[in-house]
Design a protein around this motif. Structure first.
Motif, mmCIF file in Angstrom:
data_model
loop_
_atom_site.group_PDB
_atom_site.id
_atom_site.type_symbol
_atom_site.label_atom_id
_atom_site.label_comp_id
_atom_site.label_asym_id
_atom_site.label_seq_id
_atom_site.Cartn_x
_atom_site.Cartn_y
_atom_site.Cartn_z
ATOM 1 N N ALA A 80 -7.416 45.499 70.950
ATOM 2 C CA ALA A 80 -7.900 46.880 71.046
ATOM 3 C C ALA A 80 -9.065 46.964 72.018
ATOM 4 N N THR A 81 -9.147 48.081 72.712
ATOM 5 C CA THR A 81 -10.225 48.325 73.661
ATOM 6 C C THR A 81 -10.703 49.758 73.516
ATOM 7 N N ARG A 82 -12.009 49.945 73.604
ATOM 8 C CA ARG A 82 -12.561 51.291 73.684
ATOM 9 C C ARG A 82 -13.344 51.405 74.982
ATOM 10 N N ILE A 83 -13.105 52.485 75.726
ATOM 11 C CA ILE A 83 -13.841 52.762 76.953
ATOM 12 C C ILE A 83 -14.503 54.124 76.828
ATOM 13 N N VAL A 84 -15.788 54.166 77.085
ATOM 14 C CA VAL A 84 -16.506 55.441 77.169
ATOM 15 C C VAL A 84 -17.020 55.561 78.593
ATOM 16 N N MET A 85 -16.552 56.602 79.292
ATOM 17 C CA MET A 85 -16.948 56.792 80.686
ATOM 18 C C MET A 85 -17.693 58.098 80.860
ATOM 19 N N GLN A 86 -18.733 58.056 81.688
ATOM 20 C CA GLN A 86 -19.395 59.280 82.125
ATOM 21 C C GLN A 86 -19.151 59.416 83.618
ATOM 22 N N THR A 87 -18.521 60.522 84.014
ATOM 23 C CA THR A 87 -18.179 60.733 85.414
ATOM 24 C C THR A 87 -19.401 61.227 86.185
ATOM 25 N N ASN A 88 -19.236 61.281 87.496
ATOM 26 C CA ASN A 88 -20.344 61.793 88.313
ATOM 27 C C ASN A 88 -20.559 63.284 88.107
ATOM 28 N N ALA A 89 -19.596 63.946 87.442
ATOM 29 C CA ALA A 89 -19.764 65.361 87.078
ATOM 30 C C ALA A 89 -20.378 65.503 85.687
ATOM 31 N N LYS A 90 -20.855 64.395 85.123
ATOM 32 C CA LYS A 90 -21.502 64.367 83.805
ATOM 33 C C LYS A 90 -20.532 64.714 82.681
ATOM 34 N N GLN A 91 -19.255 64.461 82.886
ATOM 35 C CA GLN A 91 -18.266 64.624 81.828
ATOM 36 C C GLN A 91 -18.023 63.271 81.161
ATOM 37 N N THR A 92 -17.817 63.316 79.861
ATOM 38 C CA THR A 92 -17.563 62.086 79.107
ATOM 39 C C THR A 92 -16.093 61.996 78.732
ATOM 40 N N ILE A 93 -15.500 60.821 78.946
ATOM 41 C CA ILE A 93 -14.109 60.553 78.573
ATOM 42 C C ILE A 93 -14.111 59.347 77.643
ATOM 43 N N ASP A 94 -13.604 59.552 76.432
ATOM 44 C CA ASP A 94 -13.558 58.504 75.409
ATOM 45 C C ASP A 94 -12.109 58.046 75.263
ATOM 46 N N THR A 95 -11.871 56.737 75.260
ATOM 47 C CA THR A 95 -10.502 56.213 75.204
ATOM 48 C C THR A 95 -10.405 55.028 74.256
ATOM 49 N N PHE A 96 -9.412 55.081 73.373
ATOM 50 C CA PHE A 96 -9.059 53.930 72.547
ATOM 51 C C PHE A 96 -7.661 53.469 72.948
ATOM 52 N N THR A 97 -7.474 52.156 73.078
ATOM 53 C CA THR A 97 -6.155 51.593 73.371
ATOM 54 C C THR A 97 -5.865 50.486 72.373
ATOM 55 N N PHE A 98 -4.715 50.573 71.713
ATOM 56 C CA PHE A 98 -4.268 49.548 70.766
ATOM 57 C C PHE A 98 -2.980 48.932 71.299
ATOM 58 N N LYS A 99 -2.918 47.606 71.344
ATOM 59 C CA LYS A 99 -1.750 46.890 71.861
ATOM 60 C C LYS A 99 -1.274 45.898 70.814
ATOM 61 N N GLY A 100 0.011 45.925 70.530
ATOM 62 C CA GLY A 100 0.581 44.999 69.553
ATOM 63 C C GLY A 100 1.651 44.139 70.198
ATOM 64 N N TRP A 101 1.418 42.819 70.253
ATOM 65 C CA TRP A 101 2.377 41.881 70.819
ATOM 66 C C TRP A 101 3.312 41.433 69.697
ATOM 67 N N ILE A 102 4.569 41.920 69.765
ATOM 68 C CA ILE A 102 5.567 41.524 68.775
ATOM 69 C C ILE A 102 5.923 40.060 68.975
ATOM 70 N N ASP A 103 6.011 39.673 70.236
ATOM 71 C CA ASP A 103 6.179 38.276 70.650
ATOM 72 C C ASP A 103 5.695 38.210 72.090
ATOM 73 N N GLY A 104 6.035 37.165 72.817
ATOM 74 C CA GLY A 104 5.510 36.997 74.165
ATOM 75 C C GLY A 104 6.034 37.982 75.191
ATOM 76 N N ARG A 105 7.105 38.718 74.874
ATOM 77 C CA ARG A 105 7.711 39.621 75.849
ATOM 78 C C ARG A 105 7.738 41.077 75.406
ATOM 79 N N HIS A 106 7.457 41.356 74.141
ATOM 80 C CA HIS A 106 7.622 42.715 73.614
ATOM 81 C C HIS A 106 6.290 43.261 73.111
ATOM 82 N N VAL A 107 5.949 44.456 73.601
ATOM 83 C CA VAL A 107 4.636 45.037 73.343
ATOM 84 C C VAL A 107 4.778 46.512 72.967
#
Length: 237
Positions: free
Chosen positions: A172-199
């Motif tokens: 899992a990753t969380r990214i919080v970004m503030q743009t040069n326009a002073k806008q905030t973008i919050d992002t969560f990403t969850f990744k599940g590896w079923i095996d070495g080839r399937h996500v």
């Protein structure tokens, strides 16, 4: 410069999700209609479309089963400004991020949904046979800061809200970004590896123009969507 900031946010997201080959490259690849089930893992990407029914009433859901290829657009990502990364030892993850040879042939099915100021993207991905084994994440690069020449910046961390799924490696990753326009973008990403080839991956990204603002994101629904989608593609629902 909203377009430029959006491109830079995309690059920061790509960099921070370095553990996921398809997302790292910023590419999804098309494939002919076929049975993409895998008898060993029980993974069947076609089941992902059942996840459209999980969104709350009033959500906008794109469930047209389209297959997309962005291979011809690799150059656009390569031309994006590369941010300054801290710690400096993790700069290599940004400088060498695009590797099309690891993506061509990858099969991806996608659903996009929008609810209460948050854009959700669900993907089920099958990497090509012979894909190199993933390297273990570098512990020193689990928390990164990205700084851009226009003053925008982003912080990428490993959130506490990581679901535990038996038999699945979850990142899992969380990214919080503030743009040069002073806008905030919050992002969560969850990744599940079923095996070495399937996500299976679920991303929740706030719309900086939403009224009322969706920041910070409550990841509860994204986590539930992720766990239930993993069950779907494994044939457990």
């Amino acid at each position: 410069m909203p377009d430029q900031s959006a491109r830079r946010w995309k690059y920061a997201f790509v960099a921070a999700t370095v553990g996921l080959v398809v997302v790292v490259a910023g590419i999804v690849a098309a494939w002919p209609e076929a049975d993409h089930s895998d008898s060993g893992s029980g993974f069947d990407s076609s089941r992902i479309f059942e996840a459209a029914g999980m969104f709350p009433a009033g959500s906008k859901v794109d469930n047209n089963r389209a297959e997309i290829t962005l291979r011809e657009n690799v150059g656009a990502l390569l031309s994006s400004e590369k941010p300054q990364v801290t710690p400096a030892s993790c700069q290599k993850y940004v400088d060498g991020i695009i590797n099309p040879s690891r993506v061509v042939g990858t099969r991806v099915r996608t659903i996009n949904g929008y609810s209460k100021g948050v854009q959700y993207t669900i993907t089920a991905q099958t990497l090509p046979e012979g894909t190199p084994t993933r390297a273990a994440p570098d512990a020193a690069c689990q928390e990164l800061t990205y700084e851009y020449s226009d003053g925008s910046f982003a912080l990428a961390t490993s959130p506490n809200e990581i679901p535990n799924i038996d038999g699945v490696r979850v990142d899992a990753t969380r990214i919080v970004m503030q743009t040069n326009a002073k806008q905030t973008i919050d992002t969560f990403t969850f990744k599940g590896w079923i095996d070495g080839r399937h996500v299976v991956a679920v991303q929740a990204k706030s719309d900086p123009n939403a009224k009322p603002a969706a920041n910070p994101i409550d990841p509860t629904f994204a986590k539930s969507l992720f766990v239930e989608t993993v069950k779907l593609v494994r044939g457990q629902k």
